[in-house]
Design a protein around this motif. Structure first.
Motif, short mmCIF file in Angstrom:
data_model
loop_
_atom_site.label_atom_id
_atom_site.label_comp_id
_atom_site.label_asym_id
_atom_site.label_seq_id
_atom_site.Cartn_x
_atom_site.Cartn_y
_atom_site.Cartn_z
N GLY A 137 20.24 1.43 12.07
CA GLY A 137 19.82 1.54 10.67
C GLY A 137 20.61 0.65 9.74
N SER A 138 21.83 0.27 10.13
CA SER A 138 22.63 -0.65 9.30
C SER A 138 22.49 -2.08 9.78
N TYR A 190 19.99 -3.92 11.65
CA TYR A 190 18.80 -4.78 11.54
C TYR A 190 18.48 -5.22 10.11
N PRO A 191 18.64 -4.34 9.10
CA PRO A 191 18.43 -4.85 7.74
C PRO A 191 19.40 -5.98 7.38
N GLY A 231 18.22 -9.08 9.00
CA GLY A 231 17.10 -9.60 8.20
C GLY A 231 17.59 -10.39 7.00
N THR A 232 18.62 -9.86 6.32
CA THR A 232 19.17 -10.55 5.15
C THR A 232 19.81 -11.88 5.55
N TYR A 270 18.73 -13.68 18.28
CA TYR A 270 19.25 -14.31 17.06
C TYR A 270 20.20 -15.44 17.43
N SER A 288 16.99 -14.34 6.30
CA SER A 288 16.32 -14.90 5.13
C SER A 288 17.25 -15.84 4.35
#
Lengths: 117, 352
Positions: free
Chosen positions: A50-51, A53-54, A57-58, A81, A61
Motif C-alpha cells: 500500500g505504500s 506502489y503509489p 507510480g510517482t 522497474y 511519472s
C-alpha cells in the motif's frame, strides 16, 4: 508503513524512501516485491504494498524510473522497474545531499561550530 | 496565539499581521476539502501549522510551499501512516436523483420566467409537455451522468461512454415521442408569471420528497467497498471500481495496478487488506493523473459545445437570426460549454 523492524526511525525512512528505491534499482531492473525485499535488505524494513506502489507510480511519472511489462513463464506477467538516466542523476544528487546532511549533523562538525560561536 | 471559534484564515492573518498568510490558510483548507477531506479535519490540519508560522515569523508559503503542494504532502504522509483522511465516496441514491431533478426543474422554470420577460412578456400556452419540460430537462442529464458513473465502476471507460451515449439517444427518443403525443394538447393560456409558480411547485415537491423518502443509511450489498474479510478476488474487484471512480486513470493503468497487487499478494503470502488496506484508501494513495482528467473534461465540454453550436445554427436559421428565448438559451449554453472546453484544453496543454 513497514512490515518488519527497521534500523532507523519511521520518519527518516519515509523521507529517504524515494532515494532508497532508486538505490535498489541501481544494479538492474526489479519488480515490485523484489524492490520491497531489497529495501528490507538495506535495513529499512519491508514496505507494505500500500505504500510501495503509489511511490513507484510517482517516481515513474517524474521520469526517475521506467516500467516495462514482462510476460511470466506460464504465470501472469510482471512489471519490472528500471532506473532511467534522470533517475541516476537524481540518485547521485540525493546521495550527495544526504551525505552533506550527515556531515552537518555529525558531532565533530557540531562541536566545531559550537567552538567558533 | 488565537484559538476558539475564530476562523483559520483570521488566525493566520493575526499571527504575523499579514493578510496573505490568511489567504494561504484559506487556500490550503479549500484544497483539502476539494480533495475530499472533511472540513473539520482540514481546519484542524491547517491550524496545526499556526505555531510554526507564529514562532518562525516566516510566511507559510516559505515554510510549507504552495497550499496545493502542502495539501498533497499532508495527505501522502497520512496515507503512509495508514490513516485515510478522505471521506468514503458518496453513493448517489435514487432519492438523491429525484430531489436534485426537482430542484433543477425549479431553477429551469425560473430561467423560463426570465426568458419570457426578455422575449415578449406576453401570454404563454402551457401544454402538459411545456409544464413538464423543466423536469425532463433537469432529469435527463442526471440520468445520463448516473448511467456513466454506474457503468464506469464495472466497465472500461469506452464502454461507459458508449452506454451513456445510448442513454442520451434513448431519452431523446422518449422525450420526442412524448412531445409528439401530448405536445399539441393545450392546457391553459397565461402570463409568464406562471413559470415562477411552477418553479415553486417543483421546489415544494423536492422538499416533500426529502421529507417522506428517508435517506438509506447502510451501503447496499454489492456496492463498492462492501467486500469484507480477505476475499482477494472481491478486494481486487473493489479496488478496480475505486480506481475507475477517480476518473483520472486510464483502463490500462487500472489493469496494471490490479495485476501488480495480485502479484504482490501472491508473493508476500499475506492478505490484500494486510498489505494494502481497504480498496478505497489504497486507490486514493496514487498520485492524481491530472492530464487524463483534463483530457476527458476537454473532450466532454467540446462535444457539449458542438451540440450547443448545432442548436444555435438550427434556431438561428429557422428564426431568421432574430432574438428569441430559444436562441438566447442555446447561445448561453454555447458560451458556457465553449469557454469551459477552452479552459480544460488550455490546462491540458500546460500539463503536456
Amino acid at each position: 508503513m513497514n512490515d518488519s523492524v527497521a534500523a532507523w526511525p519511521a520518519a527518516w525512512i519515509r523521507a529517504a524512501m524515494p532515494t532508497a528505491i532508486l538505490a535498489t534499482l541501481e544494479r538492474g531492473p526489479l519488480h515490485g516485491y523484489a524492490i520491497a525485499a531489497g529495501l528490507e535488505g538495506l535495513g529499512m524494513g519491508r514496505p507494505r504494498g500500500g505504500s510501495l506502489y503509489p511511490l513507484l507510480g510517482t517516481l515513474e511519472s517524474s521520469g526517475a524510473i521506467a516500467a516495462s511489462w514482462h510476460e511470466g513463464d506460464g504465470g501472469p506477467g510482471r512489471r519490472a522497474y528500471t532506473l532511467t538516466a534522470a533517475g541516476r542523476e537524481r540518485l547521485a544528487r540525493e546521495r550527495g545531499q544526504w551525505t552533506d546532511l550527515v556531515t552537518t549533523l555529525s558531532s565533530e562538525h557540531t562541536d566545531h561550530e559550537g567552538e567558533r560561536s | 496565539m488565537s484559538t476558539g471559534l475564530e476562523s483559520v484564515q483570521q488566525q493566520f492573518t493575526a499571527a504575523r499581521g499579514v493578510s496573505t498568510d490568511g489567504d494561504w490558510a484559506q487556500f490550503a483548507v479549500a484544497r483539502l476539502v476539494l480533495d475530499g477531506v472533511p472540513r473539520q479535519v482540514a481546519d484542524e490540519a491547517v491550524r496545526e501549522l499556526l505555531p510554526t508560522v507564529a514562532d518562525s515569523g516566516e510566511a507559510p508559503a516559505e515554510l510549507f510551499g504552495t497550499p496545493a503542494d502542502w495539501a498533497g504532502k499532508y495527505q501522502r504522509e497520512r496515507w503512509e501512516n495508514g490513516e485515510n483522511v478522505r471521506t468514503e465516496p458518496d453513493v448517489t441514491t435514487r432519492r438523491d436523483l429525484v430531489i436534485v431533478s426537482l430542484i433543477g426543474a425549479g431553477l429551469i422554470s425560473s430561467i423560463q420566467f426570465l426568458l419570457t420577460l426578455l422575449d415578449k412578456g406576453g401570454t404563454e400556452v402551457y401544454t402538459p409537455m411545456y409544464v413538464l419540460f423543466p423536469l425532463l430537462l433537469s432529469a435527463a442529464p442526471l440520468a445520463v451522468l448516473q448511467t456513466f458513473h454506474r457503468a464506469r465502476v464495472g466497465r472500461s471507460f469506452h464502454s461507459a461512454v458508449g452506454l451513456a451515449a445510448g442513454t442520451v439517444v434513448a431519452l431523446a427518443l422518449i422525450i420526442a415521442t412524448l412531445f409528439l403525443t401530448f405536445g399539441d394538447s393545450p392546457a391553459f393560456e397565461a402570463g409568464g408569471f406562471w413559470h415562477l409558480v411552477l418553479g415553486g411547485a417543483w421546489w415544494a415537491a423536492a422538499w416533500i420528497v426529502g421529507k417522506v423518502w428517508p435517506q438509506p443509511d447502510a451501503r447496499p450489498a454489492g456496492e463498492p467497498g462492501s467486500a469484507v474479510g480477505d476475499d482477494q478476488a472481491a478486494w481486487c474487484d473493489d479496488l478496480a471500481a475505486a480506481l475507475r471512480r477517480r476518473d483520472d486513470m486510464t483502463d490500462a493503468r487500472v489493469a496494471q495496478i490490479i495485476a501488480e497487487s495480485r502479484d504482490h499478494i501472491a508473493q508476500s503470502g499475506r492478505s490484500a487488506r494486510e498489505e494494502f488496506g481497504s480498496p478505497e484508501s489504497y486507490a486514493d494513495r496514487f498520485e492524481r493523473a491530472e492530464r487524463v482528467r483534463s483530457r476527458r473534461l476537454a473532450w466532454f465540454w467540446a462535444v457539449l459545445a458542438a451540440l450547443a453550436a448545432g442548436l444555435v445554427l438550427t434556431h438561428g436559421t429557422a428564426e431568421g437570426w432574430q432574438w428569441s428565448g430559444r436562441l438566447l438559451t442555446a447561445g448561453v449554453l454555447l458560451l458556457l460549454s465553449g469557454s469551459t472546453a477552452a479552459f480544460w484544453l488550455q490546462r491540458l496543454l500546460r500539463q503536456a
